[in-house]
Design a protein around this motif. Sequence first.
Motif, PDB file in Angstrom:
ATOM      1  N   THR A   1      -2.308  -5.327   6.498  1.00  0.00           N
ATOM      2  CA  THR A   1      -2.698  -4.826   5.319  1.00  0.00           C
ATOM      3  C   THR A   1      -4.054  -3.902   5.398  1.00  0.00           C
ATOM      4  O   THR A   1      -4.520  -3.970   6.640  1.00  0.00           O
ATOM      5  CB  THR A   1      -3.082  -5.860   4.472  1.00  0.00           C
ATOM      6  N   ASN A   2      -4.258  -2.841   4.519  1.00  0.00           N
ATOM      7  CA  ASN A   2      -5.439  -2.202   4.655  1.00  0.00           C
ATOM      8  C   ASN A   2      -6.578  -2.981   4.968  1.00  0.00           C
ATOM      9  O   ASN A   2      -7.746  -2.666   5.743  1.00  0.00           O
ATOM     10  CB  ASN A   2      -5.503  -1.463   3.533  1.00  0.00           C
ATOM     11  N   ASP A   3      -6.941  -4.358   4.202  1.00  0.00           N
ATOM     12  CA  ASP A   3      -8.038  -4.890   4.327  1.00  0.00           C
ATOM     13  C   ASP A   3      -8.251  -5.495   5.757  1.00  0.00           C
ATOM     14  O   ASP A   3      -9.183  -5.622   6.425  1.00  0.00           O
ATOM     15  CB  ASP A   3      -7.768  -6.168   3.284  1.00  0.00           C
ATOM     16  N   GLU A   4      -6.917  -5.916   6.473  1.00  0.00           N
ATOM     17  CA  GLU A   4      -7.179  -6.373   7.913  1.00  0.00           C
ATOM     18  C   GLU A   4      -7.382  -5.220   8.629  1.00  0.00           C
ATOM     19  O   GLU A   4      -8.320  -5.617   9.929  1.00  0.00           O
ATOM     20  CB  GLU A   4      -5.371  -6.877   8.147  1.00  0.00           C
ATOM     21  N   ARG A   5      -6.772  -4.163   8.215  1.00  0.00           N
ATOM     22  CA  ARG A   5      -7.026  -2.823   9.327  1.00  0.00           C
ATOM     23  C   ARG A   5      -8.706  -2.638   9.120  1.00  0.00           C
ATOM     24  O   ARG A   5      -9.228  -2.294  10.371  1.00  0.00           O
ATOM     25  CB  ARG A   5      -6.381  -1.860   8.854  1.00  0.00           C
ATOM     26  N   ARG A   6      -9.432  -2.709   7.933  1.00  0.00           N
ATOM     27  CA  ARG A   6     -10.492  -2.017   7.896  1.00  0.00           C
ATOM     28  C   ARG A   6     -11.570  -3.499   8.564  1.00  0.00           C
ATOM     29  O   ARG A   6     -12.419  -3.062   9.297  1.00  0.00           O
ATOM     30  CB  ARG A   6     -11.213  -2.468   6.529  1.00  0.00           C
ATOM     31  N   GLN A   7     -11.065  -4.544   8.728  1.00  0.00           N
ATOM     32  CA  GLN A   7     -11.644  -5.720   9.521  1.00  0.00           C
ATOM     33  C   GLN A   7     -11.690  -5.124  11.015  1.00  0.00           C
ATOM     34  O   GLN A   7     -12.769  -5.404  11.778  1.00  0.00           O
ATOM     35  CB  GLN A   7     -10.966  -7.128   9.240  1.00  0.00           C
TER      36      GLN A   7
ATOM     37  N   GLN B   1     -14.022  -2.533  11.855  1.00  0.00           N
ATOM     38  CA  GLN B   1     -15.391  -3.197  12.035  1.00  0.00           C
ATOM     39  C   GLN B   1     -15.678  -3.873  13.628  1.00  0.00           C
ATOM     40  O   GLN B   1     -16.719  -3.424  14.097  1.00  0.00           O
ATOM     41  CB  GLN B   1     -15.656  -4.462  11.016  1.00  0.00           C
TER      42      GLN B   1
ATOM     43  N   ASP C   1       0.884  -0.950  -0.008  1.00  0.00           N
ATOM     44  CA  ASP C   1       0.126  -0.112   0.068  1.00  0.00           C
ATOM     45  C   ASP C   1       0.853   1.354   0.076  1.00  0.00           C
ATOM     46  O   ASP C   1       1.816   1.265   0.607  1.00  0.00           O
ATOM     47  CB  ASP C   1      -0.797   0.015   1.241  1.00  0.00           C
TER      48      ASP C   1
END
Length: 61
Positions: A41-47, A50, A2
């Motif tokens: 990762t950004n996806d892990e951070r978004r999770q 949540q 990223d």
Amino acid sequence: MDNRQDRVRSPCVSVCALDENDVCIGCHRTGDEILRWTSMTNDERRQVLQYVAQREEKTLL
């Protein structure tokens, strides 16, 4: 990888104290999530964000 400017920002509010459930009373992340944040990762951070929203909502009830 990223781009640094596109990274999901930390929810830290500089109130750093873990409760009896190992959850920060400021940002609502677990100790493990805080430790791993910089390598996520950004996806892990978004999770995680949540999960943070769910935890925060529970504290407001």
